[in-house]
Design an enzyme around this catalytic site. Structure first.
Site, short mmCIF file in Angstrom:
data_model
loop_
_atom_site.label_atom_id
_atom_site.label_comp_id
_atom_site.label_asym_id
_atom_site.label_seq_id
_atom_site.Cartn_x
_atom_site.Cartn_y
_atom_site.Cartn_z
N GLU A 43 0.99 -1.25 -0.01
CA GLU A 43 0.10 -0.05 0.16
C GLU A 43 0.91 1.11 -0.04
OE1 GLU A 43 -2.49 2.54 3.22
OE2 GLU A 43 -2.50 0.40 3.43
N THR A 73 -4.84 6.08 2.46
CA THR A 73 -5.01 7.53 2.77
C THR A 73 -5.88 8.28 1.73
OG1 THR A 73 -2.93 7.16 4.03
CG2 THR A 73 -4.25 9.26 4.32
N LYS A 133 -11.16 -1.88 7.11
CA LYS A 133 -9.94 -1.76 8.00
C LYS A 133 -10.17 -1.08 9.27
CE LYS A 133 -6.22 1.97 7.68
NZ LYS A 133 -5.53 3.00 7.14
#
Length: 216
Positions: A43, A73, A133
């Site tokens: 990621e 993000t 998440k």
């Protein structure tokens, strides 16, 4: 790669390495070090203005391999689309953003929103989300995973933030489907010690592989 294929690989690997840096060159070196150590899912966080360039560069380099790249993000659908156009196979958000989820569904890509409550998890499932998440995992604790899995056993959870070599197995035993590893994997990059990242990645891979052997 289609959303289902991405999810299958994540559930099989059970390990995701998170790159958060403000250096293009360091990001590439960190990714290489993680991959050399056996972490094939990476990621790249969009806290850096050139994150899309990093994904594009790594996508070219590892095109013919099992390496899978995603963006983290992600705060809005516009940024998510930029990430996908540059090679991201999955999108991770710090919060539950309906527009981001819908965009990913439209392009058959995996969206992993950040959640902290049962209400948010329920909403995510209703939007078609398959993996959520939980962040910051260290603050919420392992028992949070157990508590969520009791009334909602079908939800697949990826805790992120505070996962270490010492507690990784505990998170898996609590019901986590994938582990997101950030600072405990890559902080040594600040000293330019990329070989250490490879060493740590191998240790995380060993923890995961040993757990999988026990579960067979």
């Amino acid at each position: 790669m289609k959303r289902h294929e991405t999810l299958v690989k994540m559930l099989d690997d059970k390990l995701l390495g998170i790159i958060r840096t403000n250096s293009f060159d360091d990001a590439l070196k960190i990714a290489d070090a993680c991959i050399e150590g056996g972490i094939e899912i990476i990621e790249v966080t969009f806290t850096y203005s050139r994150a899309h360039d990093i994904i594009r560069e790594l996508s070219k380099k590892y095109k013919e391999t099992d390496v899978m790249l995603g963006a983290g993000t992600i705060l809005d659908a516009e940024t998510a689309r930029i990430a996908l156009l540059n090679g991201a196979e999955f999108i991770i958000s710090p919060s539950l953003n309906e527009d981001v989820i819908k965009l990913c569904n439209r392009y058959n890509k995996l969206s992993i929103p950040g959640v902290m409550t049962v209400t948010e998890i329920k909403k995510a499932l209703e939007l078609g989300v398959e993996l959520v998440k939980v962040f910051p995992a260290a603050t919420l604790g392992v028992d949070f995973i157990r508590s969520i899995k009791a009334p909602i056993p079908q939800v697949m959870i990826m805790p992120t933030g505070g996962i270490s070599l010492e507690n990784a197995t505990c998170w898996l035993e609590a019901g986590s489907s994938v582990l997101g590893i950030g600072g405990n994997l890559t902080n040594v990059a600040e000293n330019g010690d990329f070989e250490k990242i490879t060493e740590i990645a191998r240790k995380f891979r060993d923890v995961i592989d040993n757990y999988k052997l026990r579960e067979e």
